[in-house]
Scaffold this motif. Structure first.
Motif, short mmCIF file in Angstrom:
data_model
loop_
_atom_site.label_atom_id
_atom_site.label_comp_id
_atom_site.label_asym_id
_atom_site.label_seq_id
_atom_site.Cartn_x
_atom_site.Cartn_y
_atom_site.Cartn_z
N ARG A 43 0.77 -1.30 0.04
CA ARG A 43 -0.04 0.08 -0.01
C ARG A 43 0.80 1.27 -0.04
O ARG A 43 0.57 2.42 -0.61
N GLN A 44 1.91 1.18 0.60
CA GLN A 44 2.69 2.40 0.89
C GLN A 44 3.61 2.65 -0.34
O GLN A 44 3.73 3.60 -0.94
N TYR A 45 4.36 1.59 -1.02
CA TYR A 45 5.27 1.80 -2.16
C TYR A 45 4.80 1.42 -3.52
O TYR A 45 5.30 1.93 -4.58
N LEU A 46 3.57 0.51 -3.47
CA LEU A 46 3.03 0.51 -4.58
C LEU A 46 1.47 0.40 -4.64
O LEU A 46 0.78 -0.31 -4.74
N PRO A 47 0.94 1.89 -4.24
CA PRO A 47 -0.19 1.93 -3.94
C PRO A 47 -1.16 1.80 -5.02
O PRO A 47 -2.52 1.47 -4.70
N GLY A 48 -0.92 1.52 -6.41
CA GLY A 48 -1.85 1.10 -7.44
C GLY A 48 -1.84 -0.38 -7.68
O GLY A 48 -2.58 -0.89 -8.62
N ALA A 49 -0.88 -1.04 -6.92
CA ALA A 49 -1.06 -2.49 -7.12
C ALA A 49 -2.33 -3.25 -6.65
O ALA A 49 -3.13 -2.73 -5.78
N ILE A 50 -2.73 -4.32 -7.44
CA ILE A 50 -3.98 -4.98 -7.14
C ILE A 50 -3.70 -6.50 -6.76
O ILE A 50 -3.01 -7.07 -7.20
N TYR A 51 -4.17 -6.64 -5.64
CA TYR A 51 -3.84 -8.21 -5.07
C TYR A 51 -4.84 -8.64 -4.18
O TYR A 51 -5.96 -7.76 -3.78
N THR A 52 -5.02 -9.89 -3.62
CA THR A 52 -5.90 -10.42 -2.79
C THR A 52 -4.85 -10.88 -1.65
O THR A 52 -3.85 -11.43 -1.89
N ARG A 53 -5.45 -10.46 -0.50
CA ARG A 53 -4.59 -11.12 0.76
C ARG A 53 -4.55 -12.67 0.90
O ARG A 53 -5.59 -13.22 0.68
N PRO A 54 -3.44 -13.09 0.91
CA PRO A 54 -3.23 -14.72 0.80
C PRO A 54 -4.07 -15.09 2.14
O PRO A 54 -3.74 -14.65 3.25
N GLN A 55 -4.61 -16.21 2.01
CA GLN A 55 -5.18 -17.04 3.18
C GLN A 55 -4.32 -18.44 3.49
O GLN A 55 -4.66 -19.09 4.64
N GLY A 56 -3.22 -18.29 2.72
CA GLY A 56 -2.43 -19.62 3.18
C GLY A 56 -1.39 -19.68 1.85
O GLY A 56 -1.39 -18.83 1.03
N GLY A 57 -0.37 -20.60 2.03
CA GLY A 57 0.49 -20.84 1.09
C GLY A 57 1.61 -19.75 1.19
O GLY A 57 2.06 -19.28 2.14
N TYR A 58 2.49 -19.54 -0.01
CA TYR A 58 3.54 -18.84 0.06
C TYR A 58 3.38 -17.43 -0.48
O TYR A 58 4.34 -16.62 -0.40
N PHE A 59 2.22 -17.08 -1.22
CA PHE A 59 2.50 -16.02 -2.24
C PHE A 59 1.47 -14.93 -2.26
O PHE A 59 0.29 -15.20 -2.00
N PHE A 60 2.01 -13.57 -2.83
CA PHE A 60 1.10 -12.78 -3.22
C PHE A 60 1.24 -12.74 -4.50
O PHE A 60 2.16 -12.88 -5.31
N TRP A 61 0.07 -12.80 -5.38
CA TRP A 61 -0.01 -12.30 -6.97
C TRP A 61 -0.39 -10.95 -7.19
O TRP A 61 -1.62 -10.66 -6.91
N VAL A 62 0.35 -10.04 -7.62
CA VAL A 62 0.17 -8.70 -7.71
C VAL A 62 0.06 -8.35 -9.06
O VAL A 62 0.96 -8.53 -10.06
N ARG A 63 -0.60 -7.45 -9.43
CA ARG A 63 -1.11 -6.86 -10.71
C ARG A 63 -0.58 -5.36 -10.49
O ARG A 63 -1.17 -4.74 -9.75
N LEU A 64 0.21 -4.88 -11.54
CA LEU A 64 0.69 -3.62 -11.90
C LEU A 64 -0.08 -3.03 -13.13
O LEU A 64 0.61 -3.27 -14.14
N PRO A 65 -1.13 -2.78 -13.10
CA PRO A 65 -1.72 -1.94 -14.48
C PRO A 65 -0.81 -1.11 -15.27
O PRO A 65 -0.42 -0.31 -14.69
#
Length: 381
Positions: A294-316
């Motif tokens: 939120r601070q450094y990539l405020p335009g990024a789109i992602y879903t908070r992980p509920q498990g596993g290892y990863f954030f999957w981040v979209r930078l339009p």
């Protein structure tokens, strides 16, 4: 001169946000030392012999008890087959059930190194759409009208890279489709035990009886990847076919010695305690990663992980493959989305892993990525 001992080398000073490995500090040398000692105290040299084709019987029994406890339904040892990790199991399934040129179905996106294994076998992947509830069943059904795939490869729980989890309703429909179309469904369930917010749905392993659903799993994410130890759970007819293959006829069962070492951790409950520790550590990093995004990539789109290892981040509007190249100057690395696409898509996405670095180090890496975007004229996206 120090020689290389691990698969991945991270240059000094670089923060590799894409690296999907546990940190060495999380690898339990002490537990494995205790487990090895228990193994040797049995004074049984059988673990050093060519192993039973489906795997050490005592280990499979201990594994079945562990899985029955963890899953909440009975798992029979006869439905388990020991592998040298999930990748080895996937490669063996491709060897026995496919031929070069065969069509297979994969999720879009999918695990990029599984795509490499499919390429090694000369297979032709066709991508099936996914959304926030996992594989889109309607798209699967439409593609089944056009193709006769040899298998469907799916990561149903905390998917790599998207973090999505296939909904319970879609799991039921997928099992019905597998039966109706005689479709081999290969479910890579290596992240199933790493849940941070409630229990995940019933694993696809729970649908394996009397179907062609095959569950791949591994100790790589819940104990240590260097063990190269995993398992397949499937109907007994599939376990029988795997056990008769020429590879095992020649070399015996996979990883007989290591499975004997790990056995006591399954029997004494210490593996479950270790998994609980991993879940606490990984879950504790997620809020810091979110705040940094939120601070450094405020335009990024992602879903908070509920498990596993990863954030999957979209930078339009950002080509993340180009971003990866530019980020080298800022000593930060990512895994661009195109690597996870069988169709060379996903160009605005990247995978961010929170398993390797401590939270503050991940935050520092995201800050570097933000500075890189600023230098590209795309501050914050």
């Amino acid at each position: 001169m120090k020689l290389q001992t691990t698969q991945v080398y991270i240059p000094p000073g670089v923060i590799d946000l894409g690296l999907g490995n546990p940190h060495p500090n999380l690898l339990p040398l002490d537990l494995l030392h205790q487990s090895a000692q228990a193994c040797f105290e049995r004074n049984d040299p059988a673990c050093l012999q060519y192993g039973a084709e489906a795997g050490n019987g005592y280990f499979r029994r201990a594994l079945s008890t562990f899985l029955s406890r963890s899953y909440g339904f009975p798992v029979a040892a006869d439905n388990l087959f020991v592998t040298a990790g999930a990748s080895s199991g996937l490669d063996l399934l491709c060897t026995l059930y496919t031929q070069p040129g065969d069509v297979i179905f994969v999720e879009e996106p999918s695990y990029f190194l599984a795509l490499r294994i499919f390429a090694d076998h000369g297979l032709r992947p066709v991508s099936i759409q996914t959304d926030e509830a996992g594989l889109v069943i309607e798209d699967l059904e439409q593609n089944l009208k056009r193709f006769r795939p040899r298998l469907l490869y799916i990561i149903p729980t905390y998917q790599n890279p998207s973090g999505q989890t296939l909904s319970p309703e879609r799991r039921e429909r997928l099992a019905d489709i597998s039966r109706k179309h005689d479709l081999l469904v290969v479910a890579d369930e290596v992240y199933h035990f790493l849940n941070y917010n409630g229990r995940p749905p019933r694993p696809l392993a729970g649908y394996a009886q009397n179907t062609k659903i095959v569950s791949l799993n591994s100790f790589s994410k819940i104990l240590a990847p260097g063990l190269r130890l995993g398992w397949i759970q499937a109907d007994s007819s599939i376990i029988h076919r795997l056990s008769l293959c020429g590879l095992l006829d020649s070399g015996g069962g996979m990883n007989s010695f290591v499975s004997a070492l790990v056995r006591s951790l399954l029997e004494n409950g210490k593996l479950e305690a270790h998994i609980d520790r991993l879940k606490t550590v990984y879950a504790g990093r997620i809020p810091t990663v979110e705040a940094a995004l939120r601070q450094y990539l405020p335009g990024a789109i992602y879903t908070r992980p509920q498990g596993g290892y990863f954030f999957w981040v979209r930078l339009p509007g950002v080509d993340t493959q180009h971003l990866q190249e530019q980020a080298k100057a800022f000593k930060v690395d990512i895994r661009p989305g195109v690597r996870f696409s069988s169709q060379k898509g996903m160009s605005e996405y990247f995978r961010l892993c929170f398993a390797y670095y401590e939270a503050n180090e991940i935050k520092r890496g995201i800050r570097r990525l933000g500075k890189c975007l600023q230098s590209m004229g795309q501050p914050g996206v």
